[in-house]
Write a protein that holds these residues in place. Sequence first.
Motif, PDB file in Angstrom:
ATOM      1  N   PHE A 177       0.787  -0.952  -0.157  1.00 37.20           N
ATOM      2  CA  PHE A 177      -0.205  -0.159   0.022  1.00 37.20           C
ATOM      3  C   PHE A 177       0.719   1.187  -0.127  1.00 37.20           C
ATOM      4  CE2 PHE A 177      -2.682  -2.799   2.652  1.00 37.20           C
ATOM      5  CZ  PHE A 177      -3.988  -3.394   1.506  1.00 37.20           C
ATOM      6  N   HIS A 178       0.535   1.969  -0.782  1.00 40.56           N
ATOM      7  CA  HIS A 178       0.763   4.036  -0.617  1.00 40.56           C
ATOM      8  C   HIS A 178      -0.028   4.460   0.002  1.00 40.56           C
ATOM      9  CE1 HIS A 178       3.915   1.799  -3.194  1.00 40.56           C
ATOM     10  NE2 HIS A 178       3.248   1.172  -4.224  1.00 40.56           N
ATOM     11  N   LEU A 179       1.032   4.962   1.031  1.00 45.18           N
ATOM     12  CA  LEU A 179      -0.746   5.706   2.068  1.00 45.18           C
ATOM     13  C   LEU A 179       0.540   6.545   2.562  1.00 45.18           C
ATOM     14  CD1 LEU A 179      -2.153   2.627   4.456  1.00 45.18           C
ATOM     15  CD2 LEU A 179      -3.041   3.198   2.495  1.00 45.18           C
ATOM     16  N   PRO A 180      -0.651   8.282   2.809  1.00 42.72           N
ATOM     17  CA  PRO A 180       0.320   9.371   3.619  1.00 42.72           C
ATOM     18  C   PRO A 180       0.871   9.083   4.758  1.00 42.72           C
ATOM     19  CG  PRO A 180      -2.240   9.697   2.951  1.00 42.72           C
ATOM     20  CD  PRO A 180      -2.102   8.042   2.575  1.00 42.72           C
ATOM     21  N   ILE A 181       1.921   9.599   4.888  1.00 43.29           N
ATOM     22  CA  ILE A 181       2.398   9.268   6.060  1.00 43.29           C
ATOM     23  C   ILE A 181       2.029   8.921   7.611  1.00 43.29           C
ATOM     24  CG2 ILE A 181       3.841  11.797   6.456  1.00 43.29           C
ATOM     25  CD1 ILE A 181       6.167  10.341   7.539  1.00 43.29           C
ATOM     26  N   ILE A 182       0.749   9.869   8.377  1.00 42.38           N
ATOM     27  CA  ILE A 182       0.070   9.900   9.065  1.00 42.38           C
ATOM     28  C   ILE A 182      -0.688   8.491   9.172  1.00 42.38           C
ATOM     29  CG2 ILE A 182      -1.304  11.638   8.393  1.00 42.38           C
ATOM     30  CD1 ILE A 182      -0.274  11.897  12.359  1.00 42.38           C
ATOM     31  N   LEU A 183      -1.609   8.347   8.031  1.00 40.28           N
ATOM     32  CA  LEU A 183      -2.552   7.314   8.615  1.00 40.28           C
ATOM     33  C   LEU A 183      -1.328   5.980   8.091  1.00 40.28           C
ATOM     34  CD1 LEU A 183      -4.728   6.393   7.628  1.00 40.28           C
ATOM     35  CD2 LEU A 183      -5.027   6.751   5.349  1.00 40.28           C
ATOM     36  N   SER A 184      -0.594   6.004   7.320  1.00 40.79           N
ATOM     37  CA  SER A 184       0.880   4.631   7.769  1.00 40.79           C
ATOM     38  C   SER A 184       1.191   4.788   9.539  1.00 40.79           C
ATOM     39  CB  SER A 184       1.719   4.779   6.795  1.00 40.79           C
ATOM     40  OG  SER A 184       2.488   4.058   6.772  1.00 40.79           O
ATOM     41  N   ALA A 185       1.305   5.813   9.573  1.00 38.43           N
ATOM     42  CA  ALA A 185       1.797   5.578  11.611  1.00 38.43           C
ATOM     43  C   ALA A 185       0.837   5.458  11.621  1.00 38.43           C
ATOM     44  CB  ALA A 185       2.195   6.442  11.940  1.00 38.43           C
ATOM     45  N   CYS A 186      -0.126   5.858  12.166  1.00 39.60           N
ATOM     46  CA  CYS A 186      -1.629   5.346  12.609  1.00 39.60           C
ATOM     47  C   CYS A 186      -1.707   3.852  12.542  1.00 39.60           C
ATOM     48  CB  CYS A 186      -2.788   6.190  12.145  1.00 39.60           C
ATOM     49  SG  CYS A 186      -2.286   7.931  12.761  1.00 39.60           S
ATOM     50  N   LEU A 187      -2.352   3.682  11.371  1.00 44.71           N
ATOM     51  CA  LEU A 187      -1.993   2.318  11.121  1.00 44.71           C
ATOM     52  C   LEU A 187      -1.297   1.341  11.504  1.00 44.71           C
ATOM     53  CD1 LEU A 187      -4.483   2.346   7.667  1.00 44.71           C
ATOM     54  CD2 LEU A 187      -5.473   1.518   9.704  1.00 44.71           C
ATOM     55  N   GLY A 188      -0.206   1.273  11.768  1.00 39.40           N
ATOM     56  CA  GLY A 188       0.845   0.833  11.938  1.00 39.40           C
ATOM     57  C   GLY A 188       1.262   0.491  13.251  1.00 39.40           C
ATOM     58  N   GLY A 189       0.670   1.630  13.614  1.00 40.62           N
ATOM     59  CA  GLY A 189       0.430   1.361  15.370  1.00 40.62           C
ATOM     60  C   GLY A 189      -1.229   0.867  16.307  1.00 40.62           C
TER      61      GLY A 189
END
Length: 136
Positions: A95-107
């Motif tokens: 997936f290529h997501l915006p950094i803030i969304l990727s950080a939230c989903l990773g968390g």
Amino acid sequence: MYKKLIAIGIGSVFVSIGINVFILPLQLVTGGITGISLIINYLLGYKVGVMIFCLNLPIYLLALGFNRSYFLNAIYGMVLSAVMIDLLFPLHGIFHLPIILSACLGGVFNGIGTGIMLRQHASQGGVDLFSLILAK
């Protein structure tokens, strides 16, 4: 017993998805031993799972003296998490997501996986293992 092993496995899969799908592609960093392993991966190229295993060994040897059952559950969780992180590496960049969304989903994925393992008195290592021992 099988329920515990399956739950630890599911938690490991959640953690590895969180790292491979959301954290690694944008070179984000989590906390603890996993975060140190990610930094080593970014700087030197070593596999994250291998580094998690190597950095956790001294902590686990210390934990062996405190509580054998926590040690056994945690060693299973750490080894399974390290293997799953390296096995699911092909999910990297799916997936290529915006950094803030990727950080939230990773968390969220890491938190769910860690929570599942902690409920089974297991962990992927590092600070989680110390918190289990201190809580007892």
